[in-house]
Design an enzyme around this catalytic site. Structure first.
Site, mmCIF file in Angstrom:
data_model
loop_
_atom_site.group_PDB
_atom_site.id
_atom_site.type_symbol
_atom_site.label_atom_id
_atom_site.label_comp_id
_atom_site.label_asym_id
_atom_site.label_seq_id
_atom_site.Cartn_x
_atom_site.Cartn_y
_atom_site.Cartn_z
ATOM 1 C CG HIS A 298 -27.238 -8.256 -71.662
ATOM 2 N ND1 HIS A 298 -27.391 -8.542 -72.461
ATOM 3 C CD2 HIS A 298 -27.582 -7.802 -70.254
ATOM 4 C CE1 HIS A 298 -28.682 -9.145 -71.817
ATOM 5 N NE2 HIS A 298 -28.537 -8.937 -70.258
ATOM 6 C CE LYS B 95 -24.963 -10.461 -69.605
ATOM 7 N NZ LYS B 95 -24.965 -10.952 -68.333
#
Ligand code: NAD
Length: 268
Positions: free
Chosen positions: A153, A157
């Site tokens: 990600h 995040k």
């Protein structure tokens, strides 16, 4: 046929803006209003140049004035919790993508949907490819004893492993009927430094600028591996799932949790 009219809650957020664009592009749908906290504007110009719609921080006012068929919500869990009873009372169906909702939130949504005879579709992941990746991983789980997950990600995040990776690992073990096997060297050892272990599956979390959201599930057995990989390029990846949910929610009273039912994916 009359277009499905949509109000977007969190319309100026990253996902909200994508939803406004996607609904404007979608035949048979139109944006009729927008809700955003602390806004000084009272209208939102639609990105396709088709005009302006009412914008307010007052959800109840927008729902009363605009009479939408569907409220699409990508905000924060407390904002969603407050919005659901308001929309249900007004007889407005809901498509909810906000994460961080608890199982008691879902129970309350089901109760309100039944009481007010509205549809609510809630999904923690609207990327159709991710839903299929999980479904295929569940099918393969019956045939392999070893599996690992790599989730990758963007570097903003904050949580790890991702909610999707945790859900995938738990669903794989459930489909298998037992946990996966860890490598012999890690059996009975303290938690591995290689990643988070969930149901015998080690999950590795990569966080880098340039990534959006990717996940690879790799299974192994003697002499072979099988990888199921889902990659995304930008937030548009969530829009086919959101459009599907808008079309379906007007036909499905009650709570639908996850897109599997809408995609007719049978229990693996
Ligand atoms: P964001 O911060 O860019 O947008 C959220 C928007 O909601 C902001 O504009 C904020 O001002 C607004 N908001 C917050 N409280 C509000 C309130 N009380 N009333 C009106 N507006 C309010 O965040 P984002 O990246 O767009 O993500 C939004 C949510 O969607 C998060 O929970 C995120 O985890 C989730 N998400 C879900 C999926 C999925 O597939 N289900 C995909 C991406 C993001």
């Amino acid at each position: 046929m009359k277009p499905i009219s949509v109000v977007v809650h969190g319309a100026l957020g990253k996902m909200g803006q994508e939803v406004v664009k996607a609904v404007c592009r979608e035949p048979g749908m139109r944006v009729v209003g927008a809700v955003e906290q602390n806004t000084r504007e009272d209208s939102l110009s639609l990105p396709d140049g088709s005009g302006k719609v009412a914008l307010s921080s007052d959800l109840d006012k927008i729902l009363t004035d605009c009479h939408p068929d569907v409220l699409v919500d990508f905000t924060l869990a407390p904002a969603t919790r407050a919005a659901v009873p308001v929309a249900a009372k007004r007889g407005v169906n809901m498509v909810i993508g906000t994460t961080g909702l608890t199982s008691s939130d879902l129970d309350e949504m089901a109760r309100l949907a039944d009481k007010h005879k509205v549809g609510i579709v809630v999904a923690a992941n609207f990327a159709l490819g991710a839903v299929m990746m999980m479904h295929l991983a569940k099918i393969a789980s019956k045939y392999f004893d070893y599996a690992e997950i790599i989730e990758l990600h963007h570097n903003q995040k904050v949580d790890f492993p991702s909610g999707t990776a945790l859900t995938t690992a738990r669903a794989m073990a459930q489909a298998k009927g037992k946990p996966f096997s860890l490598p012999d060297s890690e059996q009975g050892q303290p938690p591995s430094g290689r990643g988070k272990q969930v149901e015998g599956i080690t999950i590795h979390s990569v966080r880098l600028p340039g990534l959006v959201a990717n996940q690879e599930v790799t299974f192994g057995m003697a002499g072979q591996t099988l990888s199921i990989r889902h990659e995304t390029i930008n937030r548009e990846c969530f829009m086919p799932g959101v459009m599907l949910a808008i079309k379906e929610v007007v036909k499905r009273p009650g709570l639908t949790n996850g897109l599997e039912t809408l995609l007719n994916l049978q229990e693996a």
